[in-house]
Write a protein that holds these residues in place. Sequence first.
Motif, short mmCIF file in Angstrom:
data_model
loop_
_atom_site.label_atom_id
_atom_site.label_comp_id
_atom_site.label_asym_id
_atom_site.label_seq_id
_atom_site.Cartn_x
_atom_site.Cartn_y
_atom_site.Cartn_z
N ALA A 208 0.83 -1.20 0.00
CA ALA A 208 0.00 0.00 0.00
C ALA A 208 0.86 1.25 0.00
O ALA A 208 1.62 1.51 0.93
N ASP A 209 0.74 2.03 -1.08
CA ASP A 209 1.52 3.26 -1.24
C ASP A 209 0.58 4.45 -1.04
O ASP A 209 0.09 4.68 0.04
N GLY A 210 0.29 5.21 -2.10
CA GLY A 210 -0.62 6.34 -1.96
C GLY A 210 -2.06 5.89 -1.78
O GLY A 210 -2.42 4.75 -2.09
N SER A 211 -2.90 6.80 -1.28
CA SER A 211 -4.29 6.41 -1.04
C SER A 211 -5.22 7.62 -1.10
O SER A 211 -4.79 8.78 -1.06
N ALA A 212 -6.51 7.31 -1.21
CA ALA A 212 -7.55 8.34 -1.24
C ALA A 212 -8.80 7.76 -0.60
O ALA A 212 -9.17 6.61 -0.87
N LEU A 213 -9.47 8.55 0.21
CA LEU A 213 -10.66 8.11 0.93
C LEU A 213 -11.91 8.50 0.18
O LEU A 213 -12.03 9.65 -0.27
N ASP A 214 -12.85 7.56 0.02
CA ASP A 214 -14.08 7.91 -0.68
C ASP A 214 -15.21 8.18 0.30
O ASP A 214 -15.08 8.01 1.52
N ALA A 215 -16.35 8.62 -0.24
CA ALA A 215 -17.46 9.08 0.60
C ALA A 215 -18.13 7.96 1.37
O ALA A 215 -18.88 8.23 2.32
N ASP A 216 -17.88 6.71 1.00
CA ASP A 216 -18.42 5.58 1.75
C ASP A 216 -17.49 5.11 2.86
O ASP A 216 -17.77 4.12 3.53
N GLY A 217 -16.36 5.80 3.02
CA GLY A 217 -15.42 5.42 4.07
C GLY A 217 -14.46 4.32 3.67
O GLY A 217 -13.77 3.75 4.53
N ASN A 218 -14.42 4.01 2.37
CA ASN A 218 -13.46 3.02 1.87
C ASN A 218 -12.25 3.72 1.30
O ASN A 218 -12.29 4.91 0.96
N LEU A 219 -11.16 2.98 1.19
CA LEU A 219 -9.87 3.56 0.83
C LEU A 219 -9.41 3.00 -0.51
O LEU A 219 -9.29 1.79 -0.69
N TRP A 220 -9.18 3.92 -1.47
CA TRP A 220 -8.48 3.54 -2.69
C TRP A 220 -6.99 3.52 -2.39
O TRP A 220 -6.45 4.49 -1.84
N VAL A 221 -6.33 2.42 -2.72
CA VAL A 221 -4.91 2.24 -2.40
C VAL A 221 -4.14 1.91 -3.66
O VAL A 221 -4.57 1.06 -4.46
N ALA A 222 -3.00 2.56 -3.84
CA ALA A 222 -2.06 2.21 -4.90
C ALA A 222 -1.23 1.03 -4.43
O ALA A 222 -0.46 1.16 -3.47
N ASP A 223 -1.40 -0.12 -5.07
CA ASP A 223 -0.62 -1.31 -4.73
C ASP A 223 0.66 -1.26 -5.57
O ASP A 223 0.66 -1.58 -6.76
N ALA A 224 1.75 -0.87 -4.94
CA ALA A 224 2.94 -0.40 -5.66
C ALA A 224 3.71 -1.48 -6.40
O ALA A 224 4.55 -1.14 -7.24
N ILE A 225 3.47 -2.76 -6.12
CA ILE A 225 4.25 -3.80 -6.80
C ILE A 225 3.38 -4.85 -7.48
O ILE A 225 3.92 -5.78 -8.08
N HIS A 226 2.07 -4.68 -7.44
CA HIS A 226 1.19 -5.69 -8.03
C HIS A 226 0.35 -5.15 -9.18
O HIS A 226 -0.68 -5.73 -9.52
N HIS A 227 0.76 -4.01 -9.77
CA HIS A 227 0.15 -3.50 -10.99
C HIS A 227 -1.36 -3.29 -10.85
O HIS A 227 -2.14 -3.68 -11.72
N ARG A 228 -1.76 -2.61 -9.79
CA ARG A 228 -3.20 -2.45 -9.58
C ARG A 228 -3.48 -1.35 -8.55
O ARG A 228 -2.63 -0.99 -7.73
N ALA A 229 -4.70 -0.83 -8.63
CA ALA A 229 -5.26 0.01 -7.59
C ALA A 229 -6.42 -0.76 -6.97
O ALA A 229 -7.17 -1.45 -7.67
#
Length: 296
Positions: A208-229
Amino acid sequence: MQFTPVIDGWSFLEGPRWRDGRIWVSDFYTARVLAVEPSGATQVVAAVPQQPSGLGWLPDGRMLIVSMRDRRLLRREHSGELAEHADLSAFSDTHLNDMAVDARGRAYITTFGFDLMALAPVRDGALLRVDPDGTVSEAAGGLKFPNGPVITPDGRTLIVNESCGNRVTAFDIHPDGTLGGRRVWADFGSLPDTDDVMQIMASLTVAADGSALDADGNLWVADAIHHRALRIAPGGDILDEIPTGEDNVLALALGGDDGRTLFLCLVPNFFEEERRATRVARMVSTRVDVPLAGPA
């Protein structure tokens, strides 16, 4: 997955933030902070020779910029000039990294804890707090490469990724800015008992690298080594996954006029020697269903 190009031809884009109708982002190895229009038109708003990273704003609209290598927090005045807001070198002997700034102008800054680029043995990093007057203190220690801090819209909770810890950790923010109530916000599993960074990375379920919180209280996470968000619920359940192909996603932000645009900073890997020598980092966007937490 279809992505909309935003910008490309940069070295290592990090710390994206949506504000005032633009996406603001640092580029490590050109030592620039950029403000990017939705059209892709790009303005260089600051030059930070010692490598910019986390971005944030004081209540009066002046921007704060983490200067990684000399371990300072810079302040961009309304004139565009840079001034030293705080010197954090007495609190860390390794790079500073990302940052979250609360509504009172208190900045919470993460530290590497060890020399990642040299693949040195893993050591704990810390969260440092800089008050609006520039006073520095350690807010929390014992964190496994703390990264991507975010603060909930009510200002009561700070959430921080532990990139080498296979978890996300949360703290209560007390009225005086101190942190308490430390707890695991999301757990992705156990790790081997080693300080070898490559062994740890090979065992991570989510880097888990960078992140952003959404309005539902869930977290978007940049997965820095697995090619995905990933969109992650409290506890660690993965709700959504966006694959990014051959590139890794190192940082992300929610924004756009309705808060439903997810901006992704993509690069092949994090190795400094390769990234300094190339200009293949890019930012793309995609649309999501749930907007960012707080106003767009």
